[in-house]
Design a protein around this motif. Structure first.
Motif, PDB file in Angstrom:
ATOM      1  N   THR A 166      10.211  -2.517   5.633  1.00 22.58           N
ATOM      2  CA  THR A 166      10.809  -2.653   6.945  1.00 22.58           C
ATOM      3  C   THR A 166      11.375  -1.294   7.349  1.00 22.58           C
TER       4      THR A 166
ATOM      5  N   GLU B 275      13.488  -4.900  13.898  1.00 17.99           N
ATOM      6  CA  GLU B 275      13.906  -4.278  12.642  1.00 17.99           C
ATOM      7  C   GLU B 275      13.605  -5.128  11.414  1.00 17.99           C
TER       8      GLU B 275
ATOM      9  N   HIS C 209      12.948   0.945   4.433  1.00 21.48           N
ATOM     10  CA  HIS C 209      13.592  -0.031   3.550  1.00 21.48           C
ATOM     11  C   HIS C 209      12.553  -0.821   2.754  1.00 21.48           C
TER      12      HIS C 209
ATOM     13  N   LEU D  46      13.519   7.442  11.282  1.00 23.24           N
ATOM     14  CA  LEU D  46      13.613   6.090  10.735  1.00 23.24           C
ATOM     15  C   LEU D  46      14.283   6.068   9.366  1.00 23.24           C
TER      16      LEU D  46
ATOM     17  N   SER E   6      14.169   0.856  10.212  1.00 23.76           N
ATOM     18  CA  SER E   6      15.206   0.794  11.233  1.00 23.76           C
ATOM     19  C   SER E   6      15.415   2.194  11.791  1.00 23.76           C
ATOM     20  N   LYS E   7      15.899   2.248  13.011  1.00 21.33           N
ATOM     21  CA  LYS E   7      16.026   3.524  13.714  1.00 21.33           C
ATOM     22  C   LYS E   7      17.258   4.285  13.247  1.00 21.33           C
TER      23      LYS E   7
END
Length: 361
Positions: free
Chosen positions: A356, A57, A332, A329, A358-359
């Motif tokens: 970036t 992540e 970010h 997702l 994240s899930k």
């Protein structure tokens, strides 16, 4: 515009009827290739999602690099067929594409290409290799039937010469790749800078698509997604200039425009003109709730009947990609990143854009 910069002249030699026929054939080729390859574009989007899900992540994702690779695969396979399922062919295409586009974006406009023989030779060699590849594909697909209809197949069904087929496939390959890559890059980047916009887009995707895949028929229902992409184009000034060779001598007030002069149109200025766009530097998809905003975009050739085929292709591909990424997702920004812009024929980040992911739960 690209025909002028590539010094392709065959489209200027026919009569008006022939030019109109060729333009319609080109547009139909884009439409048919999108319809026939919709599942392919979705598959490529899912592959990119899987790649991003496999990353830790905190790992920074090189957005420009990944979007260009995704666009290259999407365009080459929808334009020229299954031979570009081989990554080696895509890499070879990308090498030549980059060499050509870097000079189209700068060398032609500032006149520096003709002054540097080393650069000019690299450009001409890359163009020759690309043209050789297109001739090979044309020969392979002529008179044959394949499971998937691609762009060049439509051209082969028309009454075009081999040179015209080469030119139009070259234009679609070059412009389609760079416009799609940068529309996707800027869309994802702007979503990282606005959690509210990202969440509103997720809610629309969830409401319209549910747990199922996006379909060609449901794209029209994704109104907010279209607003996000229109605002991406406007805020990034995706195509800041248009260029055209003056076919005949003309005049503007007391100024004479000689024949074969390259005339530039400052679209980027109009895309952020405060008299047309309140708070012009703010990324705000809600502005396209107003019919007047969409009309302003249409008048500049970025929507509606004046929309160029390559941009229509990019809108479709970006919509499919966002439908896959945003539902799985969170996107970010990287803290402290300063995004500088490089303005050429198509606007891109000056340096790599990092994000970036994240899930989603």
């Amino acid at each position: 515009m690209l025909k002028s910069l590539l010094r392709y002249q065959s489209s200027l030699n026919g009569d008006t009827g022939e030019s109109h026929m060729r333009r319609k054939l080109y547009e139909n080729g884009v439409t048919k290739s999108l319809q026939s390859n919709f599942a392919l574009i979705q598959k490529l989007s899912e592959e990119l999602l899987a790649k991003w899900l496999s990353l830790p992540e905190a790992q920074h994702v090189p957005l420009c690099q990944h979007m260009l690779g995704f666009a290259m695969k999407s365009v080459t396979q929808t334009a020229m067929g299954s031979s570009f399922e081989d990554d080696r062919e895509v890499i070879r295409f990308r090498r030549h594409h980059d060499a050509i586009w870097s000079e189209i974006g700068k060398g032609f406009l500032d006149g520096s290409l003709d002054k540097n023989m080393t650069r000019k030779k690299l450009y001409e060699d890359a163009l020759m290799e690309m043209e050789s590849t297109l001739r090979k594909v044309t020969k392979e697909r002529r008179g044959r039937s394949f499971n998937r209809h691609v762009f060049i197949d439509t051209l082969l069904q028309g009454n075009l010469s081999d040179q015209q087929i080469l030119e139009d496939t070259m234009i679609f390959s070059l412009a389609g790749c760079i416009i799609t890559a940068n529309l996707c890059t800027w869309a994802v980047y702007f979503l990282t800078t606005s959690e509210d916009v990202q969440e509103n887009l997720y809610k629309e995707m969830d409401h319209v698509l549910g747990k199922g895949p996006i379909t060609h028929e449901k794209i029209e229902q994704l109104r907010y997604c279209r607003q996000v992409l229109c605002e991406t184009l406007r805020t990034a000034k995706l195509t800041p200039i248009a260029a055209q060779l003056q076919e005949l001598e003309g005049r503007v007030d007391q100024h004479t425009i000689p024949k074969e002069t390259l005339v530039l149109y400052a679209l980027g200025v109009m895309l952020q003109d405060s008299s047309s766009w309140p708070s012009p530097y703010k990324f705000d998809p809600e502005r396209f709730n107003e019919e007047s905003a969409m009309k302003n975009l249409s008048l500049l050739g970025f929507s509606g009947s004046q929309e160029c085929p390559e941009l229509r292709f990019a809108y479709m591909v970006a919509t499919v990609l966002l439908s896959v990424l945003v539902r799985k997702l969170y996107l970010h920004p990287v803290k402290g990143q300063v995004m500088e812009t490089k303005y050429e024929l198509v606007t891109s980040p000056k340096e790599e854009a990092w994000i970036t992911v994240s899930k989603r739960n």
